[in-house]
Design an enzyme around this catalytic site. Structure first.
Site, mmCIF file in Angstrom:
data_model
loop_
_atom_site.group_PDB
_atom_site.id
_atom_site.type_symbol
_atom_site.label_atom_id
_atom_site.label_comp_id
_atom_site.label_asym_id
_atom_site.label_seq_id
_atom_site.Cartn_x
_atom_site.Cartn_y
_atom_site.Cartn_z
ATOM 1 N N TYR A 25 -6.797 -4.090 -8.570
ATOM 2 C CA TYR A 25 -7.703 -3.579 -7.607
ATOM 3 C C TYR A 25 -6.978 -3.670 -6.188
ATOM 4 C CZ TYR A 25 -12.162 -2.413 -5.019
ATOM 5 O OH TYR A 25 -13.243 -1.739 -4.383
ATOM 6 N N LEU A 28 -4.614 -0.649 -6.518
ATOM 7 C CA LEU A 28 -5.569 0.564 -5.868
ATOM 8 C C LEU A 28 -5.853 0.520 -4.507
ATOM 9 C CD1 LEU A 28 -7.176 3.049 -6.765
ATOM 10 C CD2 LEU A 28 -9.063 1.341 -7.028
ATOM 11 N N HIS A 29 -6.061 -0.532 -3.861
ATOM 12 C CA HIS A 29 -6.322 -0.544 -2.476
ATOM 13 C C HIS A 29 -5.316 -0.221 -1.649
ATOM 14 C CE1 HIS A 29 -7.300 -1.915 1.776
ATOM 15 N NE2 HIS A 29 -6.374 -2.748 1.615
ATOM 16 N N ARG A 30 -4.077 -0.615 -1.863
ATOM 17 C CA ARG A 30 -2.926 -0.240 -1.248
ATOM 18 C C ARG A 30 -2.506 1.290 -1.328
ATOM 19 N NH1 ARG A 30 -1.297 -5.314 -2.828
ATOM 20 N NH2 ARG A 30 -0.595 -4.813 -4.628
#
Length: 189
Positions: A25, A28-30
């Site tokens: 996650y 994914l955020h980056r």
């Protein structure tokens, strides 16, 4: 929101599912920050609720337009995670579906930094702030969470995730760089 992509965690004897989901996650955020994406949402179809059972599960579902998901997956954001995940293909959302808001919830967990900020904001001693925050912090949280690292601050924190009630109609809107929204829905099936 007409397409989706599932990413499953592989069982690993050396790393817990919670640790792997946190790493996935955070990556994914980056990637969403790099893509400046506000049109890609997430859900956790296998999440569990309850003080002792709360978990995001071992499946992360990405929602968006097909071209946008292809653009996201063309980036190398899964580097280092490929041995730990199974990536499905991008698929059409089923015709019969419901919709849910998947949003962040924040709670007073009694952290020292939160007490320090509260003390500064209200002009009181840190000990007094800790005493005032003790009762709310003892409340038991039943929502699943993911330990993530913020791209902007670099700090790790528990991101509590709430799946709203299923509803029959979608609601359009923007998603933050965690793929969450307080108003926009994602398909739920």
């Amino acid at each position: 929101m007409d397409h989706y992509l599932d990413i499953h965690l592989r069982p690993d004897p050396d790393f817990s599912p919670a640790l792997l989901m946190g790493a996935l996650y955070s990556k994914l955020h980056r990637a969403l920050v790099d893509l400046e994406a506000d049109d890609i949402g997430v859900s956790f179809p296998d999440h569990k609720l309850g003080v002792r059972a709360r978990s995001p599960g071992d499946r992360l579902r990405l929602h968006g337009r097909g071209t946008r998901l292809e653009q996201l997956m063309a980036n190398a954001w899964l580097t280092g995670m490929r041995d730990h995940v199974v990536q499905q293909t991008i698929q059409d959302v089923p015709a019969e579906t419901r919709y849910r808001v998947v949003r962040r919830r924040q709670f007073n967990t009694g952290s020292p930094s939160r007490a320090k900020r509260y003390a500064q904001r209200h002009g009181i001693a840190i000990e007094e702030a800790q005493r005032l925050m003790q009762a709310p912090a003892e409340r038991q949280i039943t929502l699943p969470f993911v330990q993530v690292s913020s791209r902007s601050s670099g700090q790790r924190f528990a991101l509590f995730i709430e799946h709203g009630q299923p509803q029959s109609q979608p609601v359009a809107g923007r998603f933050n760089h965690y793929g969450l929204s307080s108003e926009a829905t994602v398909p739920w099936f």
